[in-house]
Write a protein that holds these residues in place. Structure first.
Motif, PDB file in Angstrom:
ATOM      1  N   SER A   2       1.131  -1.370   0.045  1.00  8.50           N
ATOM      2  CA  SER A   2      -0.256   0.069   0.091  1.00  8.50           C
ATOM      3  C   SER A   2       0.388   0.779  -0.244  1.00  8.50           C
ATOM      4  N   ARG A   3      -0.061   2.318  -0.721  1.00  4.82           N
ATOM      5  CA  ARG A   3       0.993   4.021  -0.479  1.00  4.82           C
ATOM      6  C   ARG A   3       1.405   4.260   0.586  1.00  4.82           C
ATOM      7  N   THR A   4       0.095   4.037   1.679  1.00  5.33           N
ATOM      8  CA  THR A   4       1.169   4.935   2.698  1.00  5.33           C
ATOM      9  C   THR A   4       1.935   4.186   4.246  1.00  5.33           C
ATOM     10  N   ARG A   5       2.071   2.754   3.288  1.00 11.15           N
ATOM     11  CA  ARG A   5       2.892   1.823   4.581  1.00 11.15           C
ATOM     12  C   ARG A   5       4.373   2.033   3.583  1.00 11.15           C
ATOM     13  N   LEU A   7       5.115   5.034   2.235  1.00 11.82           N
ATOM     14  CA  LEU A   7       5.265   6.682   2.480  1.00 11.82           C
ATOM     15  C   LEU A   7       5.694   6.415   4.216  1.00 11.82           C
ATOM     16  N   ILE A   8       5.317   5.628   5.039  1.00 11.21           N
ATOM     17  CA  ILE A   8       5.618   5.641   6.665  1.00 11.21           C
ATOM     18  C   ILE A   8       6.500   4.745   6.808  1.00 11.21           C
ATOM     19  N   LEU A  11       9.579   7.107   5.644  1.00  6.93           N
ATOM     20  CA  LEU A  11      10.093   8.563   6.653  1.00  6.93           C
ATOM     21  C   LEU A  11      11.052   8.101   7.528  1.00  6.93           C
TER      22      LEU A  11
ATOM     23  N   LEU B   3       8.161   3.334  14.103  1.00  8.23           N
ATOM     24  CA  LEU B   3       6.859   3.782  12.797  1.00  8.23           C
ATOM     25  C   LEU B   3       6.596   1.774  11.892  1.00  8.23           C
ATOM     26  N   SER B 109      -3.715  -5.791   3.793  1.00 10.29           N
ATOM     27  CA  SER B 109      -2.320  -5.010   3.749  1.00 10.29           C
ATOM     28  C   SER B 109      -2.357  -3.871   3.682  1.00 10.29           C
ATOM     29  N   ASP B 110      -3.178  -2.664   3.836  1.00  8.68           N
ATOM     30  CA  ASP B 110      -3.054  -1.143   3.882  1.00  8.68           C
ATOM     31  C   ASP B 110      -3.634  -0.066   5.091  1.00  8.68           C
ATOM     32  N   TYR B 114       0.601   2.801  13.163  1.00  8.69           N
ATOM     33  CA  TYR B 114       2.218   2.961  13.732  1.00  8.69           C
ATOM     34  C   TYR B 114       2.863   3.049  14.917  1.00  8.69           C
ATOM     35  N   HIS B 127      -3.034   7.949   7.657  1.00  8.34           N
ATOM     36  CA  HIS B 127      -3.126   7.168   6.590  1.00  8.34           C
ATOM     37  C   HIS B 127      -3.656   7.772   5.242  1.00  8.34           C
ATOM     38  N   VAL B 128      -2.915   7.819   3.638  1.00  5.95           N
ATOM     39  CA  VAL B 128      -3.929   8.892   3.355  1.00  5.95           C
ATOM     40  C   VAL B 128      -4.461   8.427   2.262  1.00  5.95           C
ATOM     41  N   LEU B 202       3.052  13.173   6.020  1.00  4.28           N
ATOM     42  CA  LEU B 202       4.462  12.339   6.443  1.00  4.28           C
ATOM     43  C   LEU B 202       4.763  13.327   7.471  1.00  4.28           C
TER      44      LEU B 202
END
Lengths: 304, 222
Positions: A2-5, A7-8, A11, B3, B109-110, B114, B127-128, B202
């Protein structure tokens, strides 16, 4: 992913907080290996022990724990090296003339080609064929051919002895024997063309056999009645293991002569040849009595 | 390591193929259009809202009911209660199944919280959502397909983080949920172009991590 994972994760890298690998788990205590000594176990069966004395095969070699003894392994490797060396040896080009034989050559040009192209080793090179047709004695009963085969070592060691005993035994049985030749880079079927060129009734090729463990010096003999191109293995009679620890060349020569005599009498060879009457002709060389114990050639000595 | 994903646990997934009209009405469904219900409980509420919204993108289902429970998963009324009960409604059980599959996929999966500190005691949800579904877009007053940054953290961290997020990128606050909420977290929904939403999330996440690592700031810190 996933995109968010993603990104994190990035980071975390930027914050310098990524651990490249998780910490190693603590190792369990490894116990000391048991202080065990594996003594060499010899073959326990008296039958196997006695059988092992009568062969050079790897019988009754015992064991140490679950593996072979070191000297057995070293002996195996040494014998394998002997076999490799025998295959790699070449018959010198002038060996035939030095020993008073007519030197012929197959269509093979070098040793590597000899190993890779059995078909070329079965045909005479044209110049050799012409020279042989000129020099050979035509219409003989037996045409003996000495050849290197897969072990030039065997050919050079006991080839001449076998040739002599075979020639004498043939003459003693009233057969005419052709001019002996020595062929380089020869396969068994080369005898067909050599024999046919001089119209011999029987062609006999004596050549070094494929080396095995501990036998780099073995000769084989292949006889064929009415040699000509196109004869198959079913038309031939053969004898192998002609070396000091197998059938000795002096005895082998006599047996081969008896075989040639039978071929001429029955006018056939190979699977059609009736061998039942040979026993009486062979006399004491046919003996299958008790063989003396064979001593294995020790290539490796281990102290203790 | 900070994280790390804290994967949500799906505590129960059940289906009512032919629910009683009274029940449908009680949970906000429309008996004229809906006959079947899909019910889930999860131990993290905000990933569940996101996953329920995801389900509306993959099947003809409506999210008729989704409410967080007071004081969070650690104070649930039973082992299956978790932190939230979500209810999907549709005209047929097949649609419910399809919606539940998308829901589970999203949670596995998404969407997830964290850990913002090494001990894993501070949870953050930066979350985005690249394209909103029908459920959250209606709640946020946006159109399906808009991008949304769905930001959740404990009260102090969330407040500092929200300020950083709003200043970090060209985003607009759609809704801000100051504490206390049912689970005593604080949340915010920001919208804007997808890149801006990502930058805001972020910045929010980084601020939460920094506050968690240094709670008393430069002036009062040790």
């Amino acid at each position: 992913m996933s995109r968010t994972r993603q990104l994190i994760d990035r980071l975390r890298d930027e914050l310098g907080a990524s651990a490249p690998m998780p910490p190693a788990p603590p190792l369990p205590r490894v116990p000391e290996p048991p202080a065990r000594v594996f003594p060499r176990r010899h073959e326990g069966s008296p039958y196997a022990r006695e059988a092992a004395r009568h062969t050079t095969a790897l019988l009754g070699i015992g064991h140490v724990g679950t593996r072979y003894a070191t000297d057995v392994v070293l002996q195996f490797q040494a014998e394998l090296a002997v076999a490799h060396e025998a295959v790699a040896t070449e018959l010198p080009a002038d060996w035939a003339t030095q020993n008073g034989l007519i030197g012929l050559r197959s269509r093979v040009r070098d040793h590597r080609e000899y190993l890779l192209r059995p078909d070329l080793g079965r045909r005479l090179e044209p110049e050799s064929l012409a020279r042989w047709t000129q020099a050979g004695q035509h219409g003989v009963d037996v045409q003996p051919i000495l050849a290197d085969g897969l072990s030039a070592v065997a050919c050079m060691q006991s080839g001449l002895t076998l040739l002599d005993s075979f020639t004498q035994a043939c003459r003693a049985r009233g057969l005419t024997v052709g001019v002996p030749v020595a062929a380089r880079y020869a396969r068994v079927w080369l005898e067909d063309e050599i024999g046919a060129a001089v119209s011999a009734k029987v062609a006999a090729i004596l050549l070094g056999e494929r080396p095995g463990l501990g036998t780099g010096d073995g000769l084989s003999a292949y006889l064929v009645y009415d040699p000509r191109i196109g004869k198959t293995d079913g038309d031939r009679n053969m004898m192998s293991n002609i070396h000091p620890r197998g059938t000795r060349p002096e005895i082998a020569g006599v047996r081969l002569a008896v075989l040639a005599r039978a071929m001429l009498d029955q006018q056939r060879s190979g699977v059609e040849l009736d061998l039942s009457g040979l026993r009486t002709e062979l006399g004491d060389v046919a003996s299958r009595a008790h063989r003396a114990p064979q001593v294995r050639v020790r290539l490796v000595e281990v102290a203790g | 390591m900070i994280l790390q994903a804290l994967p949500p646990r799906i505590l129960s997934v059940r289906r009512l193929p032919n629910a009683d009209p009274a029940l449908l009405l009680a949970y906000g469904a429309d008996p004229q259009r809906h006959r079947s219900l899909g019910l889930v409980t999860v131990d993290q509420d905000d990933p569940t809202y996101v996953a329920l919204d995801e389900a509306t993108k993959h099947a003809d289902v409506d999210v008729v009911f989704a409410k967080s429970f007071y004081a969070g998963a650690r104070h649930g009324s039973g082992p299956l209660s978790g932190e939230i009960l979500g209810v999907l409604a549709a005209s047929t059980p097949d649609e419910i199944d399809e919606g539940l599959r998308a829901f589970v996929r999203c949670l596995e999966s998404d969407a997830c919280f964290y850990a913002a500190d090494d001990a894993g005691k501070t949870a953050v949800f930066p979350h985005v959502i690249a394209a909103l579904g029908r459920y959250l877009s209606a709640l946020a007053g946006l159109s399906p397909g808009d991008a949304l940054a769905y930001l959740v953290a404990p009260p102090m961290e969330a407040t500092i983080g929200l300020d950083m997020a709003l200043k970090a990128a060209g985003v607009r606050a759609v809704r801000i949920f100051p504490p206390p909420t049912e689970t005593n977290f604080a949340a915010a929904w920001l919208t804007g172009p997808l890149e801006s939403c990502e930058a805001a999330a972020l910045a929010y996440c980084e601020a939460v991590v920094r506050v968690a690592a240094n709670p008393k700031g430069e002036v009062w810190g040790s």
